[in-house]
Design a protein around this motif. Structure first.
Motif, PDB file in Angstrom:
ATOM      1  N   GLU A 223       0.829  -1.210   0.000  1.00  4.72           N
ATOM      2  CA  GLU A 223       0.000   0.000   0.000  1.00  4.72           C
ATOM      3  C   GLU A 223       0.863   1.260   0.000  1.00  4.72           C
ATOM      4  N   THR A 224       1.860   1.284   0.865  1.00  7.69           N
ATOM      5  CA  THR A 224       2.772   2.430   0.926  1.00  7.69           C
ATOM      6  C   THR A 224       3.998   2.247   0.044  1.00  7.69           C
ATOM      7  N   GLN A 225       4.205   1.013  -0.484  1.00 10.61           N
ATOM      8  CA  GLN A 225       5.324   0.704  -1.358  1.00 10.61           C
ATOM      9  C   GLN A 225       6.661   1.053  -0.698  1.00 10.61           C
ATOM     10  N   ARG A 226       6.844   0.509   0.505  1.00 15.99           N
ATOM     11  CA  ARG A 226       8.105   0.710   1.204  1.00 15.99           C
ATOM     12  C   ARG A 226       8.334  -0.464   2.151  1.00 15.99           C
ATOM     13  N   PHE A 227       9.580  -0.596   2.597  1.00 16.61           N
ATOM     14  CA  PHE A 227       9.945  -1.677   3.501  1.00 16.61           C
ATOM     15  C   PHE A 227       9.716  -1.238   4.951  1.00 16.61           C
ATOM     16  N   ILE A 228       9.281  -2.198   5.765  1.00 13.02           N
ATOM     17  CA  ILE A 228       9.044  -1.944   7.186  1.00 13.02           C
ATOM     18  C   ILE A 228       9.759  -3.032   7.984  1.00 13.02           C
ATOM     19  N   GLU A 229      10.524  -2.638   8.958  1.00 19.13           N
ATOM     20  CA  GLU A 229      11.247  -3.605   9.782  1.00 19.13           C
ATOM     21  C   GLU A 229      10.272  -4.369  10.674  1.00 19.13           C
ATOM     22  N   LEU A 230      10.470  -5.671  10.772  1.00 21.67           N
ATOM     23  CA  LEU A 230       9.580  -6.499  11.577  1.00 21.67           C
ATOM     24  C   LEU A 230       9.663  -6.111  13.043  1.00 21.67           C
ATOM     25  N   ALA A 231       8.504  -6.004  13.676  1.00 17.35           N
ATOM     26  CA  ALA A 231       8.487  -5.657  15.101  1.00 17.35           C
ATOM     27  C   ALA A 231       9.076  -6.767  15.964  1.00 17.35           C
ATOM     28  N   ARG A 232       8.970  -7.993  15.467  1.00 19.64           N
ATOM     29  CA  ARG A 232       9.525  -9.135  16.206  1.00 19.64           C
ATOM     30  C   ARG A 232      10.241 -10.025  15.201  1.00 19.64           C
ATOM     31  N   GLN A 233      11.533 -10.179  15.380  1.00 17.58           N
ATOM     32  CA  GLN A 233      12.339 -10.960  14.453  1.00 17.58           C
ATOM     33  C   GLN A 233      12.235 -12.452  14.786  1.00 17.58           C
ATOM     34  N   PRO A 234      12.138 -13.311  13.770  1.00 20.68           N
ATOM     35  CA  PRO A 234      12.124 -14.755  14.036  1.00 20.68           C
ATOM     36  C   PRO A 234      13.499 -15.246  14.469  1.00 20.68           C
ATOM     37  N   ASP A 235      13.543 -16.487  14.924  1.00 19.99           N
ATOM     38  CA  ASP A 235      14.821 -17.053  15.364  1.00 19.99           C
ATOM     39  C   ASP A 235      15.811 -17.171  14.213  1.00 19.99           C
TER      40      ASP A 235
END
Length: 467
Positions: A223-235
């Motif tokens: 929708e915004t056509q941009r990258f967003i850092e994950l609020a919680r990173q997987p292992d």
């Protein structure tokens, strides 16, 4: 004389009859009788004048009617001629329409026959254009290629056969997207971190599958056509540092084959604290009771371990009883009262052991009670959660499952919490009870040994006396 009288009477009668017959017309027109009429002769003259005047009016009306009749006849003749012309034109147009319909049907059949496989190709081209445009719009490669393509949009919405040039451009767009998907690139791009700030850094993407920085994985928002850092990173985010530092041709890295769906689910999966919060008030009560029960059980285990240690020390010195342990107190009750018969001694020892049992079994009933109450509280949370779920269904229906998720989460989480609290409490209860039974068993063994020793001594003393 008679004739003179009759005529005026007849005249008056005629005048009155005319007056009465035209009463409504006279009322509507309101004719006024001249005031200068004094005799019947004047009245007769006036009536004659009115009759002549009305005859003129009637003749004028007849002339006007005849004139209008001639005009109407002329208009009717013209209307009939126009009607015939219109009918003739209508018939001509109808014939032309029918002929055009037949010709159009023939041309349509000819078009379908000539199109042949071209019609199938049009459907394939349109479907492929729609699929490629949708994949491109939702892919993280749209940051590099662009979210939309004029060629794909035109072909996906067109209702005409594509030209050779359009087919070549479609092939080029597909080939460009395939080539970009096979590349691993690192370039400076802007992204939004977990704090909501927009930063610029080195973003690496492995085709359309994953994009990451040195801090972790990124999620693409179409929708915004941009990258967003994950609020919680997987292992699996721990592989990123090794991948960026690797100098070999091959390196290990986690890839999301669903193009971001699994990463999105990872951020939505709740942690332990969030699970606990879903249990609500009843969940907190269960955890509080479980914590208190486990701590109390650990304290009782520690106390029983100290008692067991002192009892074992006392076993090494049975002849020197001490008052700081249950076995010492039981032995002291026997040593302080010598010269008792066996029955009295046995009763004294049983009394001393019974005095020690409540202290050794102290707290076991509380631990057992908490172990039984915890699942019941979990069941209570389940019932209240289902009630909240049904209330949401009553108010909002079943259209949005998210409205029911809160009640269902509470129902399931409290059940789990009740079981998680009950299981360790049952183990702790078993541990405490086994520790206390072990000490009580030692007390019973030692008291039985004292009774046996006293009986042996009494038997030897009787033998000596008899001999």
């Amino acid at each position: 004389m008679k004739q003179f009288i009759i005529k005026p009477i007849l005249l008056a009668t005629v005048v009155l009859g005319c007056a009465f017959s035209n009463a409504e017309e006279a009322e509507s027109k309101k004719p006024a009788v001249p005031e200068n009429i004094q005799t019947l002769q004047q009245l007769l003259q006036q009536v004659q004048q009115d009759g002549l005047r009305e005859q003129k009016v009637y003749k004028q009306r007849e002339r006007e009617f005849l004139e209008n009749k001639n005009k109407q006849q002329t208009m009717l003749s013209e209307s009939k001629r126009e009607l015939k012309k219109t009918q003739a034109e209508t018939e001509r147009l109808k014939n032309a329409f029918d002929n055009n319909e037949k010709k159009l049907a023939e041309l349509s059949d000819e078009l379908r026959q000539r199109m042949g496989n071209l019609g199938e190709m049009y459907g394939v081209v349109r479907q492929v254009s729609q699929d490629v445009a949708a994949v491109r719009y939702n892919s993280l490669l749209s940051v590099e290629l662009g979210a939309e393509s004029d060629v794909l949009n035109k072909l996906s919405q067109s209702k005409a056969l594509p030209s050779i040039g359009e087919l070549e451009r479609l092939w080029f767009e597909i080939q460009k997207q395939m080539t970009t998907q096979a590349e691993v690139k690192s370039q400076q791009q802007r992204f939004v971190n977990t704090k909501g700030s927009e930063l610029e850094g080195l973003v690496t993407h492995l085709g359309p599958f994953v994009a990451f920085t040195e801090n972790g994985f990124l999620q693409y928002d179409n929708e915004t056509q941009r990258f967003i850092e994950l609020a919680r990173q997987p292992d699996e985010a721990t592989y990123i540092a090794d991948y960026l530092a690797a100098k070999d041709e091959f390196a290990t890295l986690a890839v999301d084959p669903t193009r971001g769906v699994l990463l999105g689910l990872t951020t939505q999966s709740p942690e332990i604290l969030e699970r606990i919060q879903q249990g609500g008030l009843i969940g907190y009560v269960i955890l509080a009771l479980a914590t208190l029960g486990v701590l109390f059980a650990l304290w009782r285990v520690y106390v029983l371990m100290l008692i067991s240690k002192k009892v074992n020390e006392q076993l090494a010195q049975v002849d020197a009883p001490k008052e700081d342990n249950p076995l010492g107190r039981v032995l002291a009750s026997c040593h302080n009262q010598k010269g008792l018969d066996l029955e009295t001694l046995e009763m004294k020892l049983d009394e001393a052991v019974l005095k020690e049992v409540p202290q050794l079994e102290k707290g076991q009933s509380i631990i057992k009670l908490l172990a039984g109450v915890a699942p019941l509280l979990g069941l209570l949370g389940t019932v209240t959660g289902m009630i909240a779920t049904f209330q949401s269904i009553t108010l909002f229906g079943t259209g949005d499952p998210k409205l029911m998720a809160g009640g269902i989460s509470q129902a399931l989480v409290t059940t789990v919490q009740g079981l998680v609290a009950a299981i360790p409490l049952l183990f702790m209860h078993n541990l405490v009870s086994s520790r206390s039974r072990k000490v009580i068993q030692i007390l019973d063994q030692q008291s039985a040994g004292l009774v046996a020793e006293s009986a042996e001594k009494a038997a030897l003393h009787a033998q000596k006396t008899a001999s």
